[in-house]
Design an enzyme around this catalytic site. Structure first.
Site, PDB file in Angstrom:
ATOM      1  N   ASP A   1       0.156  -7.514   1.395  1.00  0.00           N
ATOM      2  CA  ASP A   1       0.633  -6.151   1.627  1.00  0.00           C
ATOM      3  C   ASP A   1       2.160  -6.066   1.652  1.00  0.00           C
ATOM      4  O   ASP A   1       2.741  -5.439   2.528  1.00  0.00           O
ATOM      5  CB  ASP A   1       0.054  -5.578   2.921  1.00  0.00           C
TER       6      ASP A   1
ATOM      7  N   SER B   1       4.881   2.475   7.991  1.00  0.00           N
ATOM      8  CA  SER B   1       4.468   1.310   7.213  1.00  0.00           C
ATOM      9  C   SER B   1       5.598   0.820   6.311  1.00  0.00           C
ATOM     10  O   SER B   1       6.204   1.604   5.587  1.00  0.00           O
ATOM     11  CB  SER B   1       3.248   1.655   6.353  1.00  0.00           C
TER      12      SER B   1
ATOM     13  N   HIS C   1       0.811  -1.218   0.000  1.00  0.00           N
ATOM     14  CA  HIS C   1       0.000   0.000   0.000  1.00  0.00           C
ATOM     15  C   HIS C   1       0.844   1.268   0.000  1.00  0.00           C
ATOM     16  O   HIS C   1       0.348   2.349  -0.333  1.00  0.00           O
ATOM     17  CB  HIS C   1      -0.996  -0.001   1.178  1.00  0.00           C
TER      18      HIS C   1
END
Length: 361
Positions: free
Chosen positions: A126, A208, A96
């Site tokens: 992911d 992230s 993402h």
């Protein structure tokens, strides 16, 4: 009277003899300084739980990732170098983080910025793999084993919350949970579940794709998300490193990670409004599972005889909570496997064998 005087004289003589005796002993036998001394010790306090050596193992392998779409900056994240091969360094990050970007820049801990190439990505897990020129890859991380971790073990993260301003931020916590199932949503993939590690180490926007690290300096997970609600604090999640490494060879080559599909559209058994909209009625006692709303021709579900209105209750004897959970269980198998699905149909329970001979493209 004479006895009283004698008693007083006796006491006086005794005191005089005692004092004189003490003076004689002190004069002839002075106290040895070694026998009476004040003990003074130097005390050194050491910080035995310092993480410096562990941080050094991973710090320079961590990079900040900046993404652009048509020259417009769209986001930032973190990644880390897991391999150097030939003239290239290889970086893992979250899918993402780089999704929809047509330009990706990577900056290392000494401020060197280079353009990165996206080699491959997997939205469901992911994870994504990037490559950069070797000179910009300062260090390679050590890959650990998340399955060897115990609840309460210390962990830390290195990342870039809020972009370059805070590049290389280290946060510490513990492993708060293992094998957590977290439901997430995607605009392209719908609702699905991920199996993740839980930590209370601070994970903020920009973290992230960064590493979750044990006290040996080994990467055990990839920070992926943070559960953010007003009443919840300190719940961060990371993808176990084993999941990422199991797909890494395919992603490096730009190959898709193939997962089996049933060829059905699904509704949660508890979603009464959507069931009513699709004109599907199920027994009130059925309060979990995934309800089939439609079946596509040429796919495994059709060939196995599954029908609209069937409620999928189990996959290989594992109870199904909802449609996201069904997908999670299904993706544990490979194309070509045969699974047993337990369904509720018209008041009866039925077992159906399904051969997973189709994959998601």
């Amino acid at each position: 009277m004479k006895k009283g005087i004698s008693y007083i004289i006796t006491i006086a003589v005794s005191l005089t003899v005692g004092v004189c005796g003490t003076m004689v002993v002190y004069h002839n036998f002075p106290p040895n300084s070694r026998d009476v001394e004040t003990v003074v010790k130097d005390v050194t306090i050491t910080e035995t739980d310092s993480m410096k050596s562990s941080i050094d193992e991973v710090y320079d392998a961590v990079v900040i990732i900046e993404t652009y779409h048509n020259t417009q900056a769209v986001g930032t994240g973190t990644g880390f170098v897991y391999k150097i091969d030939g003239d290239l360094g290889y970086i893992i990050t979250n899918y993402h983080v780089i999704k929809d970007a047509n330009k990706i820049q990577v900056t290392n801990t000494v401020g060197q910025t280079v353009e990165a190439t996206l080699l491959g990505g997997d939205e469901y897990a992911d994870i994504a793999v990037l490559s950069i020129e070797k000179d910009a890859a300062l260090k390679v991380v050590k890959i650990g084993d998340s399955t060897a971790m115990e609840l309460g073990d210390s962990v830390f993260t290195v990342g870039s919350p809020l972009g370059k301003k805070y590049i290389g931020t280290v946060t510490k916590g513990i492993l708060s949970g293992k094998d957590r199932l977290v439901t997430v949503s995607s605009s392209t993939s719908g609702k699905y579940m991920m199996q993740v590690l839980q930590t209370d180490a601070a994970i903020n926007p920009g973290n992230s794709g960064g590493p979750l690290v044990n006290m040996k300096g080994e990467v055990i997970g990839i920070n992926s998300m943070k559960l953010v609600e007003d009443e919840i604090e300190g719940m961060g999640f990371a993808i176990p490193i084993e999941i990422a490494m199991s797909a890494i060879d395919k992603l490096e080559k730009g190959e898709k990670v193939l997962r089996p599909v049933l060829g059905v559209s699904l509704i949660d058994a508890t979603n009464t409004y959507t069931l009513y909209y699709h004109k599907i009625t199920i027994d009130e006692d059925v309060n979990r599972g995934a309800v089939i709303a439609s079946v596509e021709d040429g796919y495994p579900a059709k060939e196995a005889g599954l029908q609209k209105g069937d409620v999928i209750l189990e996959v290989n004897d594992v109870e199904v909570e909802d449609s996201a959970h069904l997908r999670f269980l299904l993706y544990k198998y490979n194309v070509g496997d045969t699974i047993k699905i337990k369904v509720y149909r018209s008041g009866k329970i039925k077992d159906v064998n399904v051969k997973l001979d189709k994959s998601a493209e």
